[in-house]
Scaffold this active site. Structure first.
Site, PDB file in Angstrom:
ATOM      1  CD  GLU A 172       0.868  10.627   0.175  1.00 27.88           C
ATOM      2  OE1 GLU A 172       0.300  10.537  -0.189  1.00 27.88           O
ATOM      3  OE2 GLU A 172       0.871  10.131   2.252  1.00 27.88           O
ATOM      4  CG  ASN A 207       2.756   2.074   1.728  1.00 30.50           C
ATOM      5  OD1 ASN A 207       3.513   1.915   2.289  1.00 30.50           O
ATOM      6  ND2 ASN A 207       1.796   3.598   2.586  1.00 30.50           N
ATOM      7  CG  HIS A 243       1.917   0.535   5.434  1.00 31.43           C
ATOM      8  ND1 HIS A 243       1.518   1.259   5.717  1.00 31.43           N
ATOM      9  CD2 HIS A 243       1.054  -0.728   5.292  1.00 31.43           C
ATOM     10  CE1 HIS A 243       0.159   1.451   5.261  1.00 31.43           C
ATOM     11  NE2 HIS A 243      -0.119   0.041   5.280  1.00 31.43           N
ATOM     12  CG  ASP A 303       1.676  14.571  -2.178  1.00 34.79           C
ATOM     13  OD1 ASP A 303       1.437  14.597  -1.248  1.00 34.79           O
ATOM     14  OD2 ASP A 303       1.167  13.504  -3.415  1.00 34.79           O
ATOM     15  CG  ASP A 362       7.162   2.945   6.938  1.00 37.34           C
ATOM     16  OD1 ASP A 362       6.304   3.585   6.632  1.00 37.34           O
ATOM     17  OD2 ASP A 362       6.950   1.970   7.843  1.00 37.34           O
TER      18      ASP A 362
END
Length: 308
Positions: free
Chosen positions: A225, A190, A195, A182, A199
């Site tokens: 994530e 974010n 975003h 994680d 990404d």
């Protein structure tokens, strides 16, 4: 419009149906290699099964020691190999209507004659349409099992792999390990940088994880994530080492965010499969180990310890 008498129409149809039945019977009973090959290939859309049929039918006419097929489908390399090779080789780039559908090669100890090479080309020509269909079907299957953002397999693919590998572990008594990885404080990234930047970091993280693994290992985007790594033939200690390498690789990432380099860390949880447990239980133990890693400071690896 010319009128067709009812009597003529009614008498011609039975003849046509009889001819159709006879043609189908002839096609079904035909023993020539090309008809038999196309008939057998039409029974499956699995590229692996199709290549097995092709190898079997081809070997009946033109002996060979090894057949090798390679093609890049979607984000994955598809490889099919049967037999052991020899010093003499012939290779064919399979194309139809200007589209490439892989490379097929044959090997054996004796040199192929010109007549044999012509025969191989005839067989490939008869098979190429069905092989194209097999490639298209595999691409569709892969798209359904691939995360569109990162290009790695998705959770559905992970569920299938956990079921498969737990069955293999039970049957053969081999060790399989699962890592859940994680990205730490990813939501903050974010929220602060948007975003698009998030990404981009997810894509880079997936690539970093893949760089740390053997060809037999697999990375999956588990959700958000979070990534999963499946390690066949791997025990607890070795899986922990892999998790630490994966964290280190992710930690080396740097992304320019307008004059500021963004970095990220990862936490990992490890669980080695236990005999007769369900895939859900296996996954839950890895998730528990990940939870402990997050609670104990992040940027670390924790193992769901089991008794020997």
């Amino acid at each position: 419009m010319k009128h067709i008498p009812t009597l003529q129409r009614s008498t011609s149809r039975p003849r046509k149906l009889a001819a159709l039945r006879q043609a189908h019977q002839d096609w079904s009973d035909s023993a020539d290699i090309l008809t038999r090959l196309t008939r057998r290939l039409s029974t499956s859309l699995s590229l692996e099964i199709q290549l097995g049929i092709l190898a079997e039918e081809l070997s009946d006419t033109i002996p060979f020691d090894a057949l090798n097929y390679r093609h890049r489908i979607g984000h994955r390399d598809f490889v099919y190999v049967t037999g052991m090779g020899g010093p003499h080789r012939c290779e064919y780039r399979l194309s139809l209507e200007g589209v490439h559908y892989g490379t097929l090669s044959l090997q054996r100890r004796q040199k192929f004659t010109e007549e044999e090479l012509q025969g191989i080309e005839m067989v490939i020509g008869a098979a190429i349409c069905q092989l194209r269909n097999g490639c298209h079907y595999l691409a569709i299957e892969q798209a359904a099992l691939t995360d569109s953002l990162t290009g790695v397999p998705n959770k559905r693919a992970l569920d299938d792999a956990l079921t498969r590998d737990s069955g293999l572990a039970n049957r053969h008594g081999t060790q399989y390990s699962l890592i859940l990885c994680d990205l730490d404080h990813f939501k903050n990234m974010n929220d602060e940088h948007g975003h698009v930047m998030g990404d981009h970091m997810l894509r880079l993280s997936a690539e970093a994880l893949e760089r740390t693994l053997r060809t037999s290992d697999s990375v999956y985007r588990f959700g958000g994530e979070e990534f999963a790594i499946l390690l066949p033939h791997t025990g607890e200690a070795e899986a922990r080492d892999v998790a630490d390498r994966a964290r280190h690789e992710v930690g080396k990432l740097q992304v320019d965010a307008g004059g500021r380099n963004l970095v990220i860390t990862a936490s990992c949880g490890v669980a080695t499969y236990l005999a007769d447990e369900s895939p859900e239980q296996w996954l839950a133990r890895a998730d528990e180990a990940l939870y402990r890693a997050k609670k104990q400071g992040r940027n670390c690896t924790r193992v769901f310890a089991t008794l020997s």
